[in-house]
Design a protein around this motif. Structure first.
Motif, PDB file in Angstrom:
ATOM      1  N   THR A   1     -45.029  -5.956  11.234  1.00 50.57           N
ATOM      2  CA  THR A   1     -45.851  -5.869  10.028  1.00 50.57           C
ATOM      3  C   THR A   1     -44.986  -5.680   8.795  1.00 50.57           C
ATOM      4  N   VAL A   2     -44.021  -4.762   8.887  1.00 52.04           N
ATOM      5  CA  VAL A   2     -43.103  -4.545   7.774  1.00 52.04           C
ATOM      6  C   VAL A   2     -42.367  -5.836   7.441  1.00 52.04           C
ATOM      7  N   ALA A   3     -41.855  -6.500   8.463  1.00 48.91           N
ATOM      8  CA  ALA A   3     -41.052  -7.697   8.253  1.00 48.91           C
ATOM      9  C   ALA A   3     -41.838  -8.807   7.570  1.00 48.91           C
ATOM     10  N   MET A   4     -43.069  -9.060   8.035  1.00 49.61           N
ATOM     11  CA  MET A   4     -43.812 -10.184   7.456  1.00 49.61           C
ATOM     12  C   MET A   4     -44.284  -9.878   6.039  1.00 49.61           C
ATOM     13  N   LEU A   5     -44.669  -8.627   5.762  1.00 50.75           N
ATOM     14  CA  LEU A   5     -45.112  -8.293   4.415  1.00 50.75           C
ATOM     15  C   LEU A   5     -43.950  -8.294   3.437  1.00 50.75           C
ATOM     16  N   GLU A   6     -42.817  -7.755   3.857  1.00 49.84           N
ATOM     17  CA  GLU A   6     -41.635  -7.777   2.988  1.00 49.84           C
ATOM     18  C   GLU A   6     -41.198  -9.215   2.711  1.00 49.84           C
ATOM     19  N   ALA A   7     -41.335 -10.096   3.699  1.00 49.36           N
ATOM     20  CA  ALA A   7     -40.989 -11.504   3.494  1.00 49.36           C
ATOM     21  C   ALA A   7     -41.883 -12.125   2.423  1.00 49.36           C
ATOM     22  N   ALA A   8     -43.171 -11.766   2.440  1.00 54.73           N
ATOM     23  CA  ALA A   8     -44.089 -12.290   1.426  1.00 54.73           C
ATOM     24  C   ALA A   8     -43.742 -11.752   0.044  1.00 54.73           C
ATOM     25  N   TYR A   9     -43.433 -10.457  -0.044  1.00 54.96           N
ATOM     26  CA  TYR A   9     -43.063  -9.869  -1.333  1.00 54.96           C
ATOM     27  C   TYR A   9     -41.841 -10.567  -1.918  1.00 54.96           C
TER      28      TYR A   9
ATOM     29  N   ASN B   1     -53.013 -13.297   8.962  1.00 59.54           N
ATOM     30  CA  ASN B   1     -54.154 -13.255   8.046  1.00 59.54           C
ATOM     31  C   ASN B   1     -54.553 -11.832   7.681  1.00 59.54           C
ATOM     32  N   GLN B   2     -54.361 -10.887   8.597  1.00 61.88           N
ATOM     33  CA  GLN B   2     -54.582  -9.486   8.238  1.00 61.88           C
ATOM     34  C   GLN B   2     -53.664  -9.095   7.091  1.00 61.88           C
ATOM     35  N   GLY B   3     -52.406  -9.530   7.179  1.00 53.52           N
ATOM     36  CA  GLY B   3     -51.453  -9.229   6.116  1.00 53.52           C
ATOM     37  C   GLY B   3     -51.809  -9.894   4.801  1.00 53.52           C
ATOM     38  N   VAL B   4     -52.229 -11.145   4.870  1.00 58.67           N
ATOM     39  CA  VAL B   4     -52.631 -11.869   3.663  1.00 58.67           C
ATOM     40  C   VAL B   4     -53.806 -11.169   2.982  1.00 58.67           C
ATOM     41  N   ILE B   5     -54.795 -10.784   3.781  1.00 58.17           N
ATOM     42  CA  ILE B   5     -55.975 -10.111   3.236  1.00 58.17           C
ATOM     43  C   ILE B   5     -55.602  -8.758   2.661  1.00 58.17           C
TER      44      ILE B   5
ATOM     45  N   HIS C   1     -42.562 -14.175  -3.157  1.00 54.83           N
ATOM     46  CA  HIS C   1     -43.346 -14.242  -4.396  1.00 54.83           C
ATOM     47  C   HIS C   1     -42.761 -13.384  -5.524  1.00 54.83           C
ATOM     48  N   ASP C   2     -41.521 -12.909  -5.342  1.00 53.96           N
ATOM     49  CA  ASP C   2     -40.845 -12.095  -6.358  1.00 53.96           C
ATOM     50  C   ASP C   2     -41.701 -10.900  -6.786  1.00 53.96           C
ATOM     51  N   MET C   3     -42.347 -10.268  -5.807  1.00 58.64           N
ATOM     52  CA  MET C   3     -43.158  -9.085  -6.090  1.00 58.64           C
ATOM     53  C   MET C   3     -42.280  -7.834  -5.989  1.00 58.64           C
ATOM     54  N   ASN C   4     -42.364  -6.981  -6.987  1.00 69.20           N
ATOM     55  CA  ASN C   4     -41.579  -5.747  -6.995  1.00 69.20           C
ATOM     56  C   ASN C   4     -42.320  -4.676  -6.204  1.00 69.20           C
ATOM     57  N   TRP C   5     -42.481  -4.951  -4.916  1.00 77.39           N
ATOM     58  CA  TRP C   5     -43.237  -4.097  -4.007  1.00 77.39           C
ATOM     59  C   TRP C   5     -42.372  -3.763  -2.807  1.00 77.39           C
TER      60      TRP C   5
ATOM     61  N   TYR D   1     -56.091  -7.404  -1.167  1.00 81.94           N
ATOM     62  CA  TYR D   1     -56.782  -6.165  -1.520  1.00 81.94           C
ATOM     63  C   TYR D   1     -55.934  -5.319  -2.463  1.00 81.94           C
ATOM     64  N   TRP D   2     -54.646  -5.177  -2.133  1.00 74.97           N
ATOM     65  CA  TRP D   2     -53.782  -4.269  -2.883  1.00 74.97           C
ATOM     66  C   TRP D   2     -53.344  -4.821  -4.236  1.00 74.97           C
ATOM     67  N   SER D   3     -53.060  -6.135  -4.271  1.00 75.79           N
ATOM     68  CA  SER D   3     -52.418  -6.700  -5.465  1.00 75.79           C
ATOM     69  C   SER D   3     -53.234  -7.741  -6.210  1.00 75.79           C
ATOM     70  N   GLY D   4     -54.222  -8.331  -5.518  1.00 75.50           N
ATOM     71  CA  GLY D   4     -54.971  -9.434  -6.119  1.00 75.50           C
ATOM     72  C   GLY D   4     -54.260 -10.771  -5.986  1.00 75.50           C
ATOM     73  N   ILE D   5     -53.108 -10.793  -5.301  1.00 78.40           N
ATOM     74  CA  ILE D   5     -52.300 -12.006  -5.179  1.00 78.40           C
ATOM     75  C   ILE D   5     -52.550 -12.677  -3.834  1.00 78.40           C
ATOM     76  N   ASP D   6     -52.712 -14.001  -3.864  1.00 81.10           N
ATOM     77  CA  ASP D   6     -52.827 -14.788  -2.641  1.00 81.10           C
ATOM     78  C   ASP D   6     -51.430 -15.233  -2.239  1.00 81.10           C
ATOM     79  N   VAL D   7     -50.912 -14.664  -1.157  1.00 86.15           N
ATOM     80  CA  VAL D   7     -49.548 -14.979  -0.748  1.00 86.15           C
ATOM     81  C   VAL D   7     -49.529 -16.119   0.262  1.00 86.15           C
ATOM     82  N   ASP D   8     -48.344 -16.685   0.448  1.00 81.01           N
ATOM     83  CA  ASP D   8     -48.143 -17.824   1.344  1.00 81.01           C
ATOM     84  C   ASP D   8     -48.121 -17.337   2.796  1.00 81.01           C
ATOM     85  N   ALA D   9     -49.161 -17.681   3.542  1.00 80.90           N
ATOM     86  CA  ALA D   9     -49.237 -17.256   4.942  1.00 80.90           C
ATOM     87  C   ALA D   9     -48.127 -17.881   5.776  1.00 80.90           C
TER      88      ALA D   9
END
Length: 280
Positions: free
Chosen positions: A20-28, A252-256, A31-35, A260-268
């Motif tokens: 979970t950490v790995a896939m969410l950090e990859a999305a951040y 898709n859980q991660g995308v959703i 998308h150049d998200m400072n998260w 919820y947290w950021s309002g951003i639609d990230v690349d699944a």
């Protein structure tokens, strides 16, 4: 910088890096998200302190995994519709000065499902009666599945879930005790394995269903992400079924959650690629 967390219990991850950490950090990063998303191992006795700490530090939200999905509810201000029906939270979201508990488990599954079939007025066999089955049963019923046959070895747990689905949704629900190899009824549109059978390292374990009763054109889904190509997925492919592996639900859980947290639609796709890298 926005911080999010996963409040987990003390259990071993199936690979060296938390997926979970790995896939969410990859999305951040993509998308150049400072998260940042960090994993925190919290004992049940310290759950309240952990949630209060997240609020005090201005975190945007957090995920909850077992054994905290039910206990966390008393520390939140309100629940989303499906979390209220399911009775469990895996995603907490700060909205203004209130903290809302959501459940993305079943939503992630439905997002994968609608990519291959319209769930409206479809019939489904749901194998298992644990947390994943509970979330999937609720969300597929809300998405329009009209008939759910629930199959489980424990009669007590199966009847409890069937009763809840009958009370909380409009779908027709039937419970069948799981004895021997279950034959998928004619006319079934969707088959879902919501058990842990086939999870690594028991990758060759076979879900006890009669494979000969699977039909070409049926959708067969497995919630297990590791390995993505479970024995059930491989068997279903030989029968001409459309298959959904557990990576889709997890991604898709991660995308959703990020939405919820950021309002951003990230690349699944970025997130799935990271999981495929981890799980080989």
């Amino acid at each position: 910088m926005n911080f999010l967390s996963e409040l987990t219990g003390c259990f071993a991850q199936p690979c060296a890096e938390n997926p979970t950490v790995a896939m969410l950090e990859a999305a951040y990063q993509h998308h150049d998200m400072n998260w940042r998303y960090i994993n925190c191992e919290i004992s049940p006795a310290n759950l309240g302190d952990a949630v209060r700490g997240a609020k005090a530090m201005g975190w945007t939200g957090f995920n909850c995994s077992l054994p905290h999905k039910v206990a966390v509810i008393e520390h939140l201000d309100e629940l989303g519709e499906s979390a209220r029906i399911i009775g469990a939270v895996n995603c907490a979201v700060r909205r203004g000065d209130r903290w809302v508990g959501e459940n993305t488990d079943g939503k992630g599954f439905v997002q994968s499902l609608v990519e291959v079939i319209d769930p409206q007025n479809k019939s489904m066999v749901l194998l298992g009666a644990g947390g994943a089955a509970r979330a999937i049963g609720v969300e597929t019923a809300l998405a329009g599945v009209s008939q759910i046959t629930l199959v489980n070895r424990s009669v007590e747990r199966g009847e409890q879930l069937a009763s809840m689905l009958k009370e909380k949704t409009s779908a027709q629900i039937q419970f069948i005790p799981w004895e021997g190899y279950y034959a998928i009824p004619d006319g079934t549109d969707i088959v879902v394995n919501a058990t842990s059978i086939g999870l690594s390292p028991d990758v060759e374990a076979r879900v006890p269903i009669d494979i000969s009763t699977l039909k070409a054109g049926q959708v067969v889904a497995d919630v297990i992400p590791n390995p993505p190509r479970t024995r059930l997925i491989r068997d279903a492919e030989t029968k001409g079924c459309t298959v959904l592996d557990g990576l889709g639900m997890l991604v898709n859980q991660g995308v959703i959650g990020i939405k919820y947290w950021s309002g951003i639609d990230v690349d699944a796709g970025v997130m799935r690629s990271k999981l495929e890298e981890l799980f080989g």
